[in-house]
Design an enzyme around this catalytic site. Sequence first.
Site, PDB file in Angstrom:
ATOM      1  N   SER A  22       0.831  -1.216   0.000  1.00 59.36           N
ATOM      2  CA  SER A  22       0.000   0.000   0.000  1.00 59.36           C
ATOM      3  C   SER A  22       0.861   1.260   0.000  1.00 59.36           C
ATOM      4  CB  SER A  22      -0.901   0.012   1.239  1.00 59.36           C
ATOM      5  OG  SER A  22      -1.823  -1.041   1.175  1.00 59.36           O
ATOM      6  N   ARG A  26       1.346   4.234  -3.070  1.00 59.66           N
ATOM      7  CA  ARG A  26       1.096   5.650  -2.794  1.00 59.66           C
ATOM      8  C   ARG A  26       2.339   6.500  -3.027  1.00 59.66           C
ATOM      9  NH1 ARG A  26      -2.507   2.509  -0.497  1.00 59.66           N
ATOM     10  NH2 ARG A  26      -4.522   3.291   0.221  1.00 59.66           N
ATOM     11  N   ASP A 322      -6.749  -8.025   4.925  1.00 62.46           N
ATOM     12  CA  ASP A 322      -5.965  -8.871   4.014  1.00 62.46           C
ATOM     13  C   ASP A 322      -5.343 -10.079   4.723  1.00 62.46           C
ATOM     14  OD1 ASP A 322      -6.579  -7.152   1.962  1.00 62.46           O
ATOM     15  OD2 ASP A 322      -4.689  -6.060   2.050  1.00 62.46           O
ATOM     16  N   ARG A 353     -12.821 -14.529  -0.953  1.00 64.04           N
ATOM     17  CA  ARG A 353     -11.939 -15.176   0.034  1.00 64.04           C
ATOM     18  C   ARG A 353     -12.705 -15.937   1.107  1.00 64.04           C
ATOM     19  NH1 ARG A 353      -7.268 -10.454   0.220  1.00 64.04           N
ATOM     20  NH2 ARG A 353      -6.258 -11.120  -1.713  1.00 64.04           N
ATOM     21  N   ARG A 395      -2.934 -14.152  -1.762  1.00 65.30           N
ATOM     22  CA  ARG A 395      -3.056 -14.337  -0.307  1.00 65.30           C
ATOM     23  C   ARG A 395      -3.590 -15.736   0.041  1.00 65.30           C
ATOM     24  NH1 ARG A 395      -0.769 -10.060   1.277  1.00 65.30           N
ATOM     25  NH2 ARG A 395      -1.258  -8.037   0.399  1.00 65.30           N
TER      26      ARG A 395
HETATM   27  C1  S3P Z   1      -5.644  -1.356   0.050  1.00 64.20           C
HETATM   28  C2  S3P Z   1      -6.867  -1.316   0.655  1.00 64.20           C
HETATM   29  C3  S3P Z   1      -7.650  -2.511   0.980  1.00 64.20           C
HETATM   30  C4  S3P Z   1      -6.799  -3.777   0.907  1.00 64.20           C
HETATM   31  C5  S3P Z   1      -5.939  -3.808  -0.314  1.00 64.20           C
HETATM   32  C6  S3P Z   1      -4.989  -2.619  -0.327  1.00 64.20           C
HETATM   33  C7  S3P Z   1      -4.937  -0.079  -0.231  1.00 64.20           C
HETATM   34  O1  S3P Z   1      -8.695  -2.627   0.043  1.00 64.20           O
HETATM   35  O2  S3P Z   1      -7.615  -4.910   0.968  1.00 64.20           O
HETATM   36  O3  S3P Z   1      -5.182  -4.987  -0.377  1.00 64.20           O
HETATM   37  O4  S3P Z   1      -3.713  -0.096  -0.472  1.00 64.20           O
HETATM   38  O5  S3P Z   1      -5.604   0.959  -0.198  1.00 64.20           O
HETATM   39  P1  S3P Z   1     -10.089  -1.840   0.216  1.00 64.20           P
HETATM   40  O6  S3P Z   1      -9.839  -0.400   0.056  1.00 64.20           O
HETATM   41  O7  S3P Z   1     -10.961  -2.387  -0.869  1.00 64.20           O
HETATM   42  O8  S3P Z   1     -10.578  -2.187   1.586  1.00 64.20           O
END
Ligand code: S3P
Length: 442
Positions: A22, A26, A322, A353, A395
Site C-alpha cells: 500500500s 502511494r 488482508d 476469500r 493471499r
Molecule cells: C488497500 C486497501 C484494501 C486492501 C488492499 C490494499 C490499499 O482494500 O484490501 O489490499 O492499499 O488501499 P479496500 O480499500 O478495498 O478495503
Amino acid sequence: MIRLQKAASPLRGGLSVPGDKSVSHRAVIFGALADGRTRIMNFLSGADCLSTIDCFRRLGIAIEADRGSGEVTVFGRGLHGLLPSSDPQELFTGNSGTTTRILCGVLAAQPFTTILSGDESICRRPMRRVIEPLTQMGAEIVGLRQENCAPLRISGSPLHGITWRSSVASAQVKSAVLCAGLYADGASTVIEPALSRDHSERMLQALGASVTTERREDGFYITIEPADRLSTRDIEVPGDISSAAYFITAALLVPGSELLLKNIGVNPTRSGILEVLRRMGGDITALNERNSGGEPVCDLLVRHSALHGTVIEGELIPTLIDELPVIAVAAAAAEGQTVIHDAAELRVKESDRIASVTENLLSMGCRAEAAADGMIIEGGRPLSGALIRCRDDHRIAMSFAVASLIAEGETTLDNERCVAISYPDFFADMASLRVSASHPRS
Ligand code: S3P
C-alpha cells in the site's frame, strides 16, 4: 503447481519481508503528482506496484527503478503535469485494485479521457464505490462492458468538493476521493464506518496537503482541502505486515519455532492481526519500536504458541482485512471455535476469500463454514495435505503454504505463481527459514 511438505523441524532465524504494498503504490502516485524528484527506498517490486509504475509512465512520468537495490525514483511533474496516454490509449492495471481505484480519483481531475482496464479479476471487482463519489464531484466514468466494472472510460473535469458517506471502510475509495479532492473547488470529506488504512492521509500531510481525521459518533470524517502543489520527500517503505503475517503465523504454528521479523510496519490501521493473534495466545514481542517515513515500524519476535479460538468483528476488521485468510489458518490450528463477522468485503477481493478459505480448509480436514459476512472455524483437528485451489489469489496461495507446514503428508498448490503480486520471493524466503532450522539464532 508446487508440492509442499509438513515442516520437519522448527522455523528459526531472522527475515526482512519486502516493502509494504500500500505504501509503495502511494509513494509512486503522490510522487508523480509532486513537484520534483521522489526517491523511494525498499519499494515492493511485486506485480501490483509495477502496474502502478507502468500506468504513470504512460501518463508521462519518468520513473527509474533499480530492482537490485529496491530503489525507485519518480520525477514528478506537479498536480497538473500528467499527459494523456497514447500508445496504447488504454492503461492496464493488471490485478491491482489499489492502482485501479486510486487512479480513478487522479484521472477524474485530468483534462483528458483515459480508459482503465485490468485482468479478469479486476474486471469483476466492484467499481461503483468509486464511480459514485467521483461522478458526484463532476467526472464522467462509464463502465464499457458492464455498468460498474472495468474497463472504465474516465473523462476528467473541474471537480467540486463533496461530503461522501462510504458504506464500506475502504482505503481505496477514501484515497480516490482524497486524490480528486486535491483538485476540487472546496473541501472534500469521506465518512467511513470504521477507519481504513491511513497511509494516504499520512503521506499527503507529509507532502504539505491539508488532511484531517475526526472520529464522530456516526463515523470517521476524513477531510482534504484543495492544494496548489505537493512537495517532494524521500520515502522509506516499511516491511509489509501483510507479508510478515505468513511468517508470524508459521512461527506460531510450527512447534519449537522462533523467528525475528525485521522492520515491519505496524501502523495501527494495519496491525489488527497482532492484536488478534496475541488474544489467541500468540507470543509476539515488539522490539526496537521506531518511526520510519511517517509510519511506525518495529521488529517482531515470534515464538511457537498454543493458540485458542476467538471472535473477530467490528472496527478491527479493516485493520486486518488482508490477513483474514492466514488468520483463518491459525484458527484451524487453534483449540476451539473462531468466528469472523463483518467481513463481507472478503467476497470482493482478488477472489471470494470466504469461499476460497473455507473450501480449502475443508479439503484439509478442518471443519469450516462460510457465512455471508465471515466464517466459523472449528479448530484443533489435525490438518492433512490436500490439493489447494488458489484461484489466482496471492493471499490464498501464501496462507495455505503456511497451512502445509502443519499438515500431514503433501499439500499441492494448483498455481503458486500468483504470489508474485505481492511477494515474488515468498517460497525462497520460506525455504531459507527451513534451511536455517538446523542453525538456531544465537
Ligand atoms: C488497500 C486497501 C484494501 C486492501 C488492499 C490494499 C490499499 O482494500 O484490501 O489490499 O492499499 O488501499 P479496500 O480499500 O478495498 O478495503
